[in-house]
Design an enzyme around this catalytic site. Structure first.
Site, mmCIF file in Angstrom:
data_model
loop_
_atom_site.group_PDB
_atom_site.id
_atom_site.type_symbol
_atom_site.label_atom_id
_atom_site.label_comp_id
_atom_site.label_asym_id
_atom_site.label_seq_id
_atom_site.Cartn_x
_atom_site.Cartn_y
_atom_site.Cartn_z
ATOM 1 N N SER A 9 85.612 110.694 66.598
ATOM 2 C CA SER A 9 85.799 109.433 67.321
ATOM 3 C C SER A 9 87.150 109.453 68.023
ATOM 4 C CB SER A 9 85.744 108.251 66.353
ATOM 5 O OG SER A 9 86.209 107.100 67.016
ATOM 6 N N HIS A 34 82.499 110.780 70.228
ATOM 7 C CA HIS A 34 82.182 109.369 70.009
ATOM 8 C C HIS A 34 83.236 108.514 70.706
ATOM 9 C CE1 HIS A 34 80.422 106.059 67.582
ATOM 10 N NE2 HIS A 34 81.675 105.627 67.430
ATOM 11 N N ASP A 36 84.489 104.706 71.388
ATOM 12 C CA ASP A 36 84.383 103.320 70.926
ATOM 13 C C ASP A 36 84.815 102.354 72.011
ATOM 14 O OD1 ASP A 36 83.536 103.442 68.108
ATOM 15 O OD2 ASP A 36 85.346 104.649 67.866
ATOM 16 N N MET A 38 85.504 98.577 72.867
ATOM 17 C CA MET A 38 85.778 97.284 72.213
ATOM 18 C C MET A 38 86.247 96.281 73.261
ATOM 19 S SD MET A 38 87.694 98.588 68.797
ATOM 20 C CE MET A 38 87.032 99.920 67.792
ATOM 21 N N HIS A 68 79.701 103.952 71.812
ATOM 22 C CA HIS A 68 79.458 102.903 70.820
ATOM 23 C C HIS A 68 79.972 101.596 71.406
ATOM 24 C CE1 HIS A 68 80.452 101.366 66.461
ATOM 25 N NE2 HIS A 68 79.603 100.580 67.102
ATOM 26 N N GLY A 144 85.847 97.508 64.710
ATOM 27 C CA GLY A 144 87.038 96.967 65.362
ATOM 28 C C GLY A 144 88.279 97.817 65.224
ATOM 29 N N GLY A 146 90.082 101.729 63.634
ATOM 30 C CA GLY A 146 90.002 103.000 62.931
ATOM 31 C C GLY A 146 90.800 102.906 61.641
ATOM 32 N N GLY A 147 90.645 103.906 60.794
ATOM 33 C CA GLY A 147 91.489 104.022 59.610
ATOM 34 C C GLY A 147 91.194 103.057 58.484
ATOM 35 N N ASP A 177 79.399 105.613 60.431
ATOM 36 C CA ASP A 177 80.634 105.419 61.201
ATOM 37 C C ASP A 177 81.613 104.553 60.428
ATOM 38 O OD1 ASP A 177 82.532 105.189 63.188
ATOM 39 O OD2 ASP A 177 81.286 104.006 64.557
ATOM 40 N N GLY A 178 82.753 105.154 60.073
ATOM 41 C CA GLY A 178 83.819 104.386 59.446
ATOM 42 C C GLY A 178 84.241 104.944 58.099
ATOM 43 N N GLY A 179 85.494 105.351 58.023
ATOM 44 C CA GLY A 179 86.052 105.796 56.744
ATOM 45 C C GLY A 179 85.500 107.117 56.242
ATOM 46 N N GLY A 199 87.148 109.430 62.908
ATOM 47 C CA GLY A 199 88.289 109.313 63.801
ATOM 48 C C GLY A 199 89.578 109.743 63.131
ATOM 49 N N SER A 200 90.112 108.858 62.277
ATOM 50 C CA SER A 200 91.429 109.123 61.695
ATOM 51 C C SER A 200 91.441 110.394 60.840
ATOM 52 C CB SER A 200 91.909 107.920 60.894
ATOM 53 O OG SER A 200 90.931 107.531 59.956
HETATM 54 C C1 DX5 Z 1 85.279 101.404 64.214
HETATM 55 C C2 DX5 Z 1 84.724 102.508 65.066
HETATM 56 C C3 DX5 Z 1 84.810 103.877 64.516
HETATM 57 C C4 DX5 Z 1 86.198 104.372 64.231
HETATM 58 C C5 DX5 Z 1 86.113 105.154 62.968
HETATM 59 O O1 DX5 Z 1 84.921 100.181 64.762
HETATM 60 O O2 DX5 Z 1 83.372 102.261 65.371
HETATM 61 O O3 DX5 Z 1 84.119 104.810 65.338
HETATM 62 O O4 DX5 Z 1 86.752 105.200 65.198
HETATM 63 O O5 DX5 Z 1 87.398 105.472 62.594
HETATM 64 P P1 DX5 Z 1 87.726 106.069 61.169
HETATM 65 O O6 DX5 Z 1 87.010 107.362 61.062
HETATM 66 O O7 DX5 Z 1 89.204 106.197 61.205
HETATM 67 O O8 DX5 Z 1 87.243 105.056 60.151
HETATM 68 ZN ZN ZN Z 2 82.316 103.845 66.492
#
Ligand code: DX5
Ligand code: ZN
Length: 221
Positions: A9, A34, A36, A38, A68, A144, A146-147, A177-179, A199-200
């Site tokens: 991401s 990916h 994102d 927003m 996304h 909303g 990352g991390g 998606d997420g964490g 992502g992170s």
């Molecule tokens: C959050 C995003 C994710 C985000 C994930 O709203 O949809 O794609 O980048 O980030 P990590 O992997 O850091 O949770």
């Molecule tokens: Zn995403």
């Protein structure tokens, strides 16, 4: 065995060098980018529009771009991102007044269509549209940022979503998606996920290839 996709991401990439970051993470073994989106309404943050997707294509990125959409509404952005070179377009069902029509619109543009489900959203919205869905994206954090920390109740939902996919007989991707980190990717896979958005975990490390290899090693176990 399922074929697994690692989708870095870009949200956690260095936006001042986005083209280079995208290239590097693909060279490091990422399968699909990916992106994102927003809108500062549906989610508090504000990120990028179609112009940035187009810029990545102009920079020479050939890999699939998985957009996304965390925006309300979605239809006009679906068309704009499709024209900007998106490969997949995934939106949140509560952001479209006419989900079936938005899915059709994505296909009309020749892209793959996804529905993204928040941690508290049930799988019910899939019941009458599963034939039009190519990707089910299960959010394991609230959208909303990352991390954030992986919400473990998601694992149960992944299992249910995998059962629905099997029942449908369709080749639908099940994204998480997420964490996602090397220490939880395996349980997500065991629960049925086959596309891992991170992502992170990747971009906060100096060596992207090392993290992606750790993901793949975990998935092989
Ligand atoms: C959050 C995003 C994710 C985000 C994930 O709203 O949809 O794609 O980048 O980030 P990590 O992997 O850091 O949770
Ligand atoms: Zn995403």
């Amino acid at each position: 065995m399922l074929d697994y996709l690692i989708a870095p991401s870009l949200l956690s990439a260095n936006f001042a060098r986005l083209g280079e970051e995208a290239e590097n993470v693909l060279k490091a073994g990422g399968d699909i980018l990916h992106l994102d989106v927003m809108d500062n309404q549906y989610v508090p943050a504000l990120t990028v529009g179609p112009l940035v997707c187009e810029a990545l294509r102009k920079h020479g990125i050939k890999a699939p771009i998985d957009v996304h959409l965390m925006t309300r509404p979605v239809d006009s952005l679906i068309s704009e991102f499709a024209k900007a070179g998106a490969s997949n377009l995934t939106f949140h069902p509560e952001c479209s007044d006419h989900i079936d029509r938005s899915l059709d619109l994505i296909h009309k543009h020749g892209c793959k269509a996804g529905l993204a489900l928040n941690p508290s959203t049930t799988l019910d919205c899939l019941e009458y549209v599963i034939d039009k869905v190519d990707i089910i994206l299960i959010m394991s954090v609230n959208p909303g940022f990352g991390g954030q920390q992986f919400i473990s109740a998601t694992l149960e939902k992944l299992k249910k979503a995998r059962a629905l996919i099997t029942q449908s007989g369709k080749n639908i991707r099940l994204a998480i998606d997420g964490g996602i980190k090397p220490d939880n990717i395996r349980e997500a896979a065991q629960a049925g996920a086959d596309m891992f958005i991170a992502g992170s975990a990747i971009f906060m490390q100096p060596d992207y290839a090392k993290v992606i290899q750790m993901f793949r090693d975990e998935l092989k176990k």
